[in-house]
Design an enzyme around this catalytic site. Structure first.
Site, PDB file in Angstrom:
ATOM      1  N   CYS A   2       0.817  -1.214   0.000  1.00 37.48           N
ATOM      2  CA  CYS A   2       0.000   0.000   0.000  1.00 37.48           C
ATOM      3  C   CYS A   2       0.855   1.271   0.000  1.00 37.48           C
ATOM      4  CB  CYS A   2      -0.876   0.031   1.236  1.00 37.48           C
ATOM      5  SG  CYS A   2      -1.811  -1.476   1.479  1.00 37.48           S
ATOM      6  N   ARG A  27       4.735   0.296  -5.969  1.00 39.36           N
ATOM      7  CA  ARG A  27       4.714  -0.588  -4.808  1.00 39.36           C
ATOM      8  C   ARG A  27       3.768  -1.772  -4.992  1.00 39.36           C
ATOM      9  NH1 ARG A  27       6.744   1.748  -0.158  1.00 39.36           N
ATOM     10  NH2 ARG A  27       5.313   0.611   1.166  1.00 39.36           N
ATOM     11  N   TRP A  74      -3.005  -2.706  -1.455  1.00 33.95           N
ATOM     12  CA  TRP A  74      -2.666  -4.083  -1.828  1.00 33.95           C
ATOM     13  C   TRP A  74      -3.391  -4.943  -0.808  1.00 33.95           C
ATOM     14  CZ3 TRP A  74      -0.089  -8.441   0.087  1.00 33.95           C
ATOM     15  CH2 TRP A  74       0.365  -9.351  -0.881  1.00 33.95           C
ATOM     16  N   ASN A  98      -1.195   1.205   5.783  1.00 34.27           N
ATOM     17  CA  ASN A  98      -0.326   0.194   5.176  1.00 34.27           C
ATOM     18  C   ASN A  98       0.087  -0.764   6.286  1.00 34.27           C
ATOM     19  OD1 ASN A  98       1.626  -1.247   3.785  1.00 34.27           O
ATOM     20  ND2 ASN A  98       3.165   0.367   3.923  1.00 34.27           N
ATOM     21  N   GLY A  99       0.109  -2.065   5.988  1.00 34.83           N
ATOM     22  CA  GLY A  99       0.531  -3.041   7.000  1.00 34.83           C
ATOM     23  C   GLY A  99      -0.660  -3.803   7.546  1.00 34.83           C
ATOM     24  N   GLU A 479      17.402 -16.925 -10.159  1.00 35.97           N
ATOM     25  CA  GLU A 479      16.972 -15.551 -10.426  1.00 35.97           C
ATOM     26  C   GLU A 479      16.319 -15.456 -11.809  1.00 35.97           C
ATOM     27  OE1 GLU A 479      16.317 -12.948  -9.044  1.00 35.97           O
ATOM     28  OE2 GLU A 479      16.629 -11.247 -10.363  1.00 35.97           O
ATOM     29  N   LYS A 483      12.554 -14.191 -12.317  1.00 36.79           N
ATOM     30  CA  LYS A 483      12.235 -13.055 -13.179  1.00 36.79           C
ATOM     31  C   LYS A 483      11.205 -13.469 -14.221  1.00 36.79           C
ATOM     32  CE  LYS A 483      13.425 -10.065 -11.563  1.00 36.79           C
ATOM     33  NZ  LYS A 483      14.307 -10.048 -10.442  1.00 36.79           N
ATOM     34  N   GLU A 486       7.671 -14.081 -12.561  1.00 36.08           N
ATOM     35  CA  GLU A 486       6.952 -12.914 -12.043  1.00 36.08           C
ATOM     36  C   GLU A 486       6.531 -11.949 -13.151  1.00 36.08           C
ATOM     37  OE1 GLU A 486       8.962 -10.493  -9.075  1.00 36.08           O
ATOM     38  OE2 GLU A 486      10.834 -10.532 -10.160  1.00 36.08           O
ATOM     39  N   HIS A 502      18.051 -36.128 -10.384  1.00 34.55           N
ATOM     40  CA  HIS A 502      17.396 -36.634  -9.175  1.00 34.55           C
ATOM     41  C   HIS A 502      15.894 -36.342  -9.180  1.00 34.55           C
ATOM     42  CE1 HIS A 502      21.250 -37.705  -7.480  1.00 34.55           C
ATOM     43  NE2 HIS A 502      21.704 -36.493  -7.806  1.00 34.55           N
ATOM     44  N   LYS A 602       6.127  -4.058  -4.576  1.00 34.25           N
ATOM     45  CA  LYS A 602       7.548  -3.716  -4.590  1.00 34.25           C
ATOM     46  C   LYS A 602       8.156  -3.855  -3.201  1.00 34.25           C
ATOM     47  CE  LYS A 602      11.331  -2.209  -6.445  1.00 34.25           C
ATOM     48  NZ  LYS A 602      12.070  -3.226  -7.206  1.00 34.25           N
TER      49      LYS A 602
HETATM   50  O1  M6R Z   1      13.060  -4.860  -1.002  1.00 34.25           O
HETATM   51  P1  M6R Z   1      13.648  -6.230  -0.885  1.00 34.25           P
HETATM   52  O2  M6R Z   1      14.926  -6.390  -1.628  1.00 34.25           O
HETATM   53  O3  M6R Z   1      13.774  -6.682   0.540  1.00 34.25           O
HETATM   54  O4  M6R Z   1      12.597  -7.197  -1.580  1.00 34.25           O
HETATM   55  C1  M6R Z   1      12.766  -8.583  -1.540  1.00 34.25           C
HETATM   56  C2  M6R Z   1      11.847  -9.269  -2.505  1.00 34.25           C
HETATM   57  O5  M6R Z   1      10.511  -8.975  -2.216  1.00 34.25           O
HETATM   58  C3  M6R Z   1      12.133  -8.869  -3.965  1.00 34.25           C
HETATM   59  O6  M6R Z   1      13.460  -9.112  -4.314  1.00 34.25           O
HETATM   60  C4  M6R Z   1      11.205  -9.654  -4.917  1.00 34.25           C
HETATM   61  O7  M6R Z   1      11.544 -10.998  -4.921  1.00 34.25           O
HETATM   62  C5  M6R Z   1      11.255  -9.045  -6.327  1.00 34.25           C
HETATM   63  N1  M6R Z   1       9.917  -9.003  -6.863  1.00 34.25           N
HETATM   64  C6  M6R Z   1      12.084  -9.822  -7.279  1.00 34.25           C
HETATM   65  O8  M6R Z   1      12.107  -9.277  -8.544  1.00 34.25           O
END
Ligand code: M6R
Length: 607
Positions: A2, A27, A74, A98-99, A479, A483, A486, A502, A602
């Site tokens: 949020c 965010r 969110w 937020n939270g 990674e 990527k 997501e 395995h 974010k």
């Molecule tokens: O702000 P942070 O680096 O702590 O965030 C961690 C993860 O939420 C963040 O890296 C997330 O996995 C991204 N969407 C990856 O692209």
């Protein structure tokens, strides 16, 4: 997650609230709303989905008023509907939040027993109703907020606007970030300096458990019933820094910024003249550190995985890496004299923050690698190792990750030097490899058409994609898979090449592309064997290697790209750019929402 904004202005504030909410879009959110005071009464407009829906609504039903609050939500409690969208209001108060209010059910039960009716499924409404209950008992807004802070549990930031009070807004934070912006006869309060950036560069960051009363000329910050001083700081953010430039997406802009931000970060950790790392002043002696524990979430966790290879190899130190959300609840004993390094772009990720708190309870020395120096994680740490990536707006982490790797590699080298496990020649060789990196990243970016071609021809139509890597290329494979999933919503998994046989090898057929991340390093022969195992089962191989590796295996792959030659220790940083490009162009081909993928946020400030 949020986003919050509040403004006490001189002119109508709704357009400014919407502008700020646009800057907070990064965010992640699924509904939005604004509220203002009109002749003392709270009026609001809310809409499900993106801000364009709210803007369309405001065109039909404009919202005047010179004081107001706005929110991108969110969803956590209650689905993303207009009814649950913030501001959540009673006739006395409007709240943006937020939270999570962890004890909302307990509060709700009490308030319902008092005869109050709840209109939403949100935890936030418990705050609005609690404040209203206090206000109806003739408490002032200040007294009501002070008392509410005693009752609320959880990690949250909130802003409240009170009916009949054109002169004040109130904010409160515990765990989640909140900052006050100082204007000339106008005041602002918002989630972060990005939200406030074009309004003012004079920012006061609130601390945990602070609550604040803003009026048009300033603010008073409280902890409990006592006023506290919080410094006003100059924020370095400008509108230019947070724009998309000529790029179609923030993510592409941020991928392209990597040569520059990797260079900037290197400048502060490495002396190119002497080809040696600059030793940051840290409250520790690497020769006496018993163990390094690294903790993070998502992409930042993969940075820890790569760094584990570096610390073990270069500094010969025992390193444990921990997914923050698991670590904090497992409560493992941590050794005396240990260091805990938290890695986080936002510095606000609640799981990472709480993991660091746990490490603090275990008397570890706390270091953090963060991109936001004012963040909660930075403030909890004994020392901060900043990444100089600049604001990262795309939800997918790109330049934050590569700069985290730069910081961690230089820290591992500094530890190796201090512990006598790394020779001067080795340090110089690594320094040279890092100095070359911005140029090698540029060369990789110049090959974007090759990545686009593979994305369009091989990945975009796939239902599942596997990524393989060994050694420090294994986290790069993870990674790459993260990527891809997501951004493009294609199911993707990363595996250590040796693990294929395995189990995952059962998935291989000619419909499953397998991206192999394989710089020519000491274990190239091993990944070459895994490559052959996939090939023998008809897998569609996409090879990412250097010229030598492509010469060796390229003819056997469906398609391959020669990544520029680079020292194998530094290679994970360069190969990351390659997997970023594959994911970006696959998502572009699929037409997904690249900067704000569905369901993602974010800055993940809830558990
Ligand atoms: O702000 P942070 O680096 O702590 O965030 C961690 C993860 O939420 C963040 O890296 C997330 O996995 C991204 N969407 C990856 O692209």
């Amino acid at each position: 997650m949020c986003g919050i904004i509040g403004i006490i202005g001189k002119a109508p504030v709704t357009p400014l609230l919407i502008d700020a909410l646009k800057r907070l879009e990064y965010r992640g959110y699924d509904s939005a709303g604004v509220a203002t005071l009109i002749n003392g009464h709270i009026d609001r407009r809310r809409a499900e989905g993106k801000l364009v829906n709210l803007e369309a609504r405001l065109k039909v039903e404009p919202l005047p008023g010179t004081i107001g609050i706005g929110h991108t939500r969110w969803a956590t409690h209650g689905k993303p509907s207009e009814r649950n969208a913030h501001p959540i209001a009673t006739d006395r108060v409007a709240i943006v939040h937020n939270g999570i209010i962890e004890n909302f059910q307990e509060l709700k039960d009490e308030l319902v027993a008092e005869g109050r009716r709840f209109d939403t499924d949100t935890d936030t409404e418990a705050v609005a109703q609690l404040l209203t209950s206090y206000l109806e008992r003739q408490m002032s807004p200040e007294a009501a907020m002070g008392k509410a802070m005693e009752r609320l549990r959880g990690a949250f930031a909130l802003v409240a606007m009170f009916s009949g009070r054109h002169d004040i807004l109130m904010g409160a934070r515990r765990g989640s970030s909140l900052a006050v912006g100082h204007g000339n006869g106008e005041m602002y309060v918002g989630t972060d300096a990005l939200a406030l950036a074009p309004f003012t560069s004079r920012v006061t960051y609130l601390e945990d458990d602070d609550w604040v009363v803003l009026n048009s000329t300033g603010c008073t910050v409280y902890q409990g019933t006592t006023t506290v001083e919080r410094p006003e700081k100059k924020s370095g953010l400008s509108g230019a820094l947070i724009g998309k430039g000529n790029h179609q997406h923030f993510m592409l802009k941020e991928i392209y910024e990597q040569p520059a931000v990797v260079g900037d970060t290197l400048q502060s950790y490495l002396d190119p003249a002497t080809r040696s790392v600059r030793t940051p002043s840290l409250p520790l002696d690497w020769t006496k550190v018993s163990r390094v524990t690294m903790t993070a979430c998502g992409t930042a966790f993969y940075a820890c995985m790569v760094a584990k290879y570096w610390f073990e190899k270069l500094a010969r130190m025992p390193v444990e890496i921990e997914v923050a959300s698991e670590f904090r609840y497992r409560e493992p004993p941590l050794p005396e004299g240990g260091v805990c390094i938290a890695v986080s772009q936002s510095g606000e990720t609640i799981d990472t923050l709480e993991a660091l708190r746990y490490a603090k309870s275990q008397k570890q020395i706390l270091l953090s690698v963060v991109n936001v120096p004012e963040s909660a994680i930075a403030r909890l740490s004994h020392a901060v190792l900043p990444t100089l990536a600049g604001p990262e707006i795309g939800v997918a982490s790109t330049k934050a990750f590569t700069t985290q790797l730069i910081v961690l590699l230089n820290t591992a080298i500094a530890a190796g030097r201090a512990r006598g496990t790394l020779s001067r020649e080795q340090e110089e060789k690594l320094a040279l490899a890092m100095i070359e990196l911005p140029a090698r990243i540029n060369e990789t970016l110049n090959m974007e058409d090759d990545y686009r071609r593979i994305a369009e021809s091989t990945l975009a139509a796939a239902r599942d994609v596997l990524y393989l890597g060994r050694g420090s290329s294994f986290p790069v494979a993870l990674e790459g898979a993260l990527k891809l999933k997501e951004l493009s919503y294609i199911h993707a998994e990363g595996y250590a090449g040796g693990e294929m046989k395995h189990g995952p090898i059962a998935l291989i057929d000619d419909a499953v592309p397998v991206v192999v991340v394989a710089p020519s390093d000491a274990i190239f022969d091993k990944i070459a064997s895994n490559f052959e195992q996939v090939r023998a089962r008809g897998g569609k191989l996409v090879l990412l290697s250097d010229a030598q590796g492509v010469a060796r295996l390229g003819a056997k792959a469906e398609t391959s790209i020669a990544v520029p030659d680079i020292d194998p220790v530094v290679a994970p940083i360069l190969y990351t750019v390659a997997v970023q490009l594959l994911a970006y162009y696959t998502a572009l081909a699929k037409g997904t929402d690249i900067d704000q993928p569905r369901n993602l946020a974010k800055s993940v400030t809830v558990e």
